[in-house]
Design a protein around this motif. Structure first.
Motif, PDB file in Angstrom:
ATOM      1  N   GLU A 113     -61.409 112.114 -43.702  1.00 45.61           N
ATOM      2  CA  GLU A 113     -62.548 112.331 -43.326  1.00 45.61           C
ATOM      3  C   GLU A 113     -63.592 110.911 -42.816  1.00 45.61           C
ATOM      4  O   GLU A 113     -64.131 110.922 -41.981  1.00 45.61           O
ATOM      5  N   ASN A 114     -63.171 110.133 -43.527  1.00 43.78           N
ATOM      6  CA  ASN A 114     -63.802 108.759 -43.379  1.00 43.78           C
ATOM      7  C   ASN A 114     -62.568 107.908 -42.841  1.00 43.78           C
ATOM      8  O   ASN A 114     -61.915 107.257 -43.591  1.00 43.78           O
ATOM      9  N   PRO A 115     -62.559 107.823 -41.424  1.00 43.66           N
ATOM     10  CA  PRO A 115     -61.423 106.721 -40.922  1.00 43.66           C
ATOM     11  C   PRO A 115     -61.629 105.394 -41.406  1.00 43.66           C
ATOM     12  O   PRO A 115     -62.746 104.699 -41.375  1.00 43.66           O
ATOM     13  N   TYR A 116     -60.428 104.298 -41.606  1.00 48.16           N
ATOM     14  CA  TYR A 116     -60.808 103.070 -41.944  1.00 48.16           C
ATOM     15  C   TYR A 116     -59.653 102.372 -41.394  1.00 48.16           C
ATOM     16  O   TYR A 116     -59.229 101.065 -41.830  1.00 48.16           O
ATOM     17  N   GLY A 117     -58.881 102.771 -40.356  1.00 47.36           N
ATOM     18  CA  GLY A 117     -57.860 101.846 -39.651  1.00 47.36           C
ATOM     19  C   GLY A 117     -58.376 100.565 -39.124  1.00 47.36           C
ATOM     20  O   GLY A 117     -57.734  99.593 -39.341  1.00 47.36           O
ATOM     21  N   ALA A 118     -59.539 100.796 -38.414  1.00 54.01           N
ATOM     22  CA  ALA A 118     -60.112  99.413 -38.017  1.00 54.01           C
ATOM     23  C   ALA A 118     -60.502  98.200 -39.224  1.00 54.01           C
ATOM     24  O   ALA A 118     -60.484  97.058 -38.946  1.00 54.01           O
ATOM     25  N   ILE A 119     -61.006  98.929 -40.214  1.00 59.86           N
ATOM     26  CA  ILE A 119     -61.190  98.018 -41.152  1.00 59.86           C
ATOM     27  C   ILE A 119     -60.072  97.471 -41.792  1.00 59.86           C
ATOM     28  O   ILE A 119     -60.079  96.156 -42.051  1.00 59.86           O
ATOM     29  N   TYR A 120     -59.165  98.322 -42.073  1.00 60.29           N
ATOM     30  CA  TYR A 120     -57.771  97.738 -42.597  1.00 60.29           C
ATOM     31  C   TYR A 120     -57.422  96.580 -41.774  1.00 60.29           C
ATOM     32  O   TYR A 120     -56.754  95.673 -42.109  1.00 60.29           O
ATOM     33  N   GLY A 121     -57.317  96.950 -40.392  1.00 64.83           N
ATOM     34  CA  GLY A 121     -56.616  95.877 -39.390  1.00 64.83           C
ATOM     35  C   GLY A 121     -57.295  94.643 -39.354  1.00 64.83           C
ATOM     36  O   GLY A 121     -56.934  93.468 -39.278  1.00 64.83           O
ATOM     37  N   ILE A 122     -58.730  94.837 -39.475  1.00 64.42           N
ATOM     38  CA  ILE A 122     -59.505  93.468 -39.559  1.00 64.42           C
ATOM     39  C   ILE A 122     -59.260  92.663 -40.728  1.00 64.42           C
ATOM     40  O   ILE A 122     -58.892  91.332 -40.603  1.00 64.42           O
ATOM     41  N   LEU A 123     -59.428  93.350 -41.772  1.00 61.90           N
ATOM     42  CA  LEU A 123     -59.051  92.554 -43.154  1.00 61.90           C
ATOM     43  C   LEU A 123     -57.547  91.964 -43.016  1.00 61.90           C
ATOM     44  O   LEU A 123     -57.540  90.705 -43.301  1.00 61.90           O
ATOM     45  N   LYS A 124     -56.600  92.645 -42.453  1.00 62.80           N
ATOM     46  CA  LYS A 124     -55.203  92.073 -42.369  1.00 62.80           C
ATOM     47  C   LYS A 124     -55.157  91.031 -41.484  1.00 62.80           C
ATOM     48  O   LYS A 124     -54.470  89.851 -41.561  1.00 62.80           O
ATOM     49  N   THR A 125     -55.857  91.020 -40.252  1.00 60.33           N
ATOM     50  CA  THR A 125     -55.781  89.879 -39.185  1.00 60.33           C
ATOM     51  C   THR A 125     -56.378  88.740 -39.994  1.00 60.33           C
ATOM     52  O   THR A 125     -55.877  87.521 -39.813  1.00 60.33           O
ATOM     53  N   ILE A 126     -57.535  88.534 -40.761  1.00 57.76           N
ATOM     54  CA  ILE A 126     -58.252  87.782 -41.520  1.00 57.76           C
ATOM     55  C   ILE A 126     -57.270  86.950 -42.347  1.00 57.76           C
ATOM     56  O   ILE A 126     -57.258  85.649 -42.376  1.00 57.76           O
ATOM     57  N   LYS A 127     -56.414  87.725 -43.258  1.00 53.39           N
ATOM     58  CA  LYS A 127     -55.714  87.196 -44.293  1.00 53.39           C
ATOM     59  C   LYS A 127     -54.575  86.428 -43.550  1.00 53.39           C
ATOM     60  O   LYS A 127     -54.078  85.510 -43.994  1.00 53.39           O
TER      61      LYS A 127
END
Length: 295
Positions: free
Chosen positions: A33-47
């Motif tokens: 119900e609450n998408p979070y693909g963009a959040i996950y992708g940004i966090l992985k990019t930063i790491k």
């Protein structure tokens, strides 16, 4: 690990990677119900960036704001070829900013100012203060910002882009990329350019005359050049002179946006990396569960 002598200040083109992450990790939205693909992708990019950039302790992510900019005022069609932001992406922005704040990673948005202009202004401010800067982006507009102290990391191919590489590849200096975009246009931003002038012709003209102003100062000489359809090119330039200079204004990144933070304000604390890693793990577990439920 990327070959950078000094630990640079890292400026991430947040809007670019927000979209990239959304389209790369759309499968995260299955049965959610609450998408979070963009959040996950940004966090992985930063790491990944922090791991590969000598664990630089200074990092900031720059985002666009939703307001119109000066470019829309001087050219109403600017970026109007882009589709509206998907709602599934839009609803991830607020929680993403909240997560980044909790982790301790600084973000910056300025109403009515494009991310490119914030990035350019901050990068040059940092350079004036003696800092090395690494802009993380694969947007060709950023090339104009390159100096001996400002480099670009293209995470698509892990290449560090420098002024020497641009000069070797294109035969022009980074700052002349503004003139290149003004001549050939930019479909992604709906910058018109001069019709019928492509990259080869634009580069030839810039390698000959250095910049768009010199091209028009020597407009009568163009038809005498050893250039295919030189006469027609000269005529096109004359007809679309106003469009060429308008395109230059649209393509040029502003370097004078007031930035009221310094590199000391974006230093990461030791706990930040652990928080970042733990947050990624949480989303990765959710992703695995979502993936299993989809079969």
């Amino acid at each position: 690990m990327y070959h950078i002598k000094n630990k640079p200040v890292i400026i991430i083109d947040g809007t670019l990677y927000l979209y990239r992450s959304y389209f790369t990790f759309q499968f995260f939205e299955k049965n959610q119900e609450n998408p979070y693909g963009a959040i996950y992708g940004i966090l992985k990019t930063i790491k990944n960036i922090l791991l590969k950039c000598y664990n630089s302790k200074k990092i900031i992510i720059i985002f666009d704001s939703s307001e119109k900019t000066f470019r829309n005022k001087i050219f109403n069609a600017y970026k109007n070829n882009r589709p509206k932001m998907p709602n599934a992406l839009y609803i991830q922005i607020k929680p993403l900013l909240h997560i980044l704040k909790n982790i301790g990673i600084k973000t910056l948005r300025i109403p009515g100012i494009e991310a490119d202009d914030i990035i350019g202004s901050f990068a040059y401010k940092l350079e004036e203060c003696g800092e090395k800067v690494l802009i993380v982006s694969h947007d060709k507009d950023m090339i104009q910002l390159l100096t001996n102290n400002i480099s670009i990391l293209n995470t698509s191919n892990n290449e560090i882009i420098t002024p020497k590489k641009i000069k070797k590849k294109y035969g022009i200096n980074p700052q002349e990329f503004i003139d290149l975009l003004a001549l050939m246009g930019d479909k992604s931003d709906n910058i018109p350019g001069v019709p019928k002038i492509g990259i080869k012709t634009a580069l030839f003209l810039l390698q000959t005359f250095s910049n768009i102003q010199n091209i028009y100062n020597n407009i009568e000489k163009i038809k005498l050049l050893s250039l295919r359809n030189a006469k027609n090119i000269s005529n096109q330039l004359k007809i679309y002179k106003d469009t060429a200079f308008l395109s230059y204004k649209l393509a040029k990144i502003k370097l004078d946006v007031p930035i009221y933070i310094s590199s000391d304000d974006i230093i990461l604390e030791e706990i930040c990396f652990k928080k970042l890693s733990n947050t990624i793990k949480k989303y990765n577990i959710k992703q695995k569960n979502s993936h299993n439920n989809s079969f």
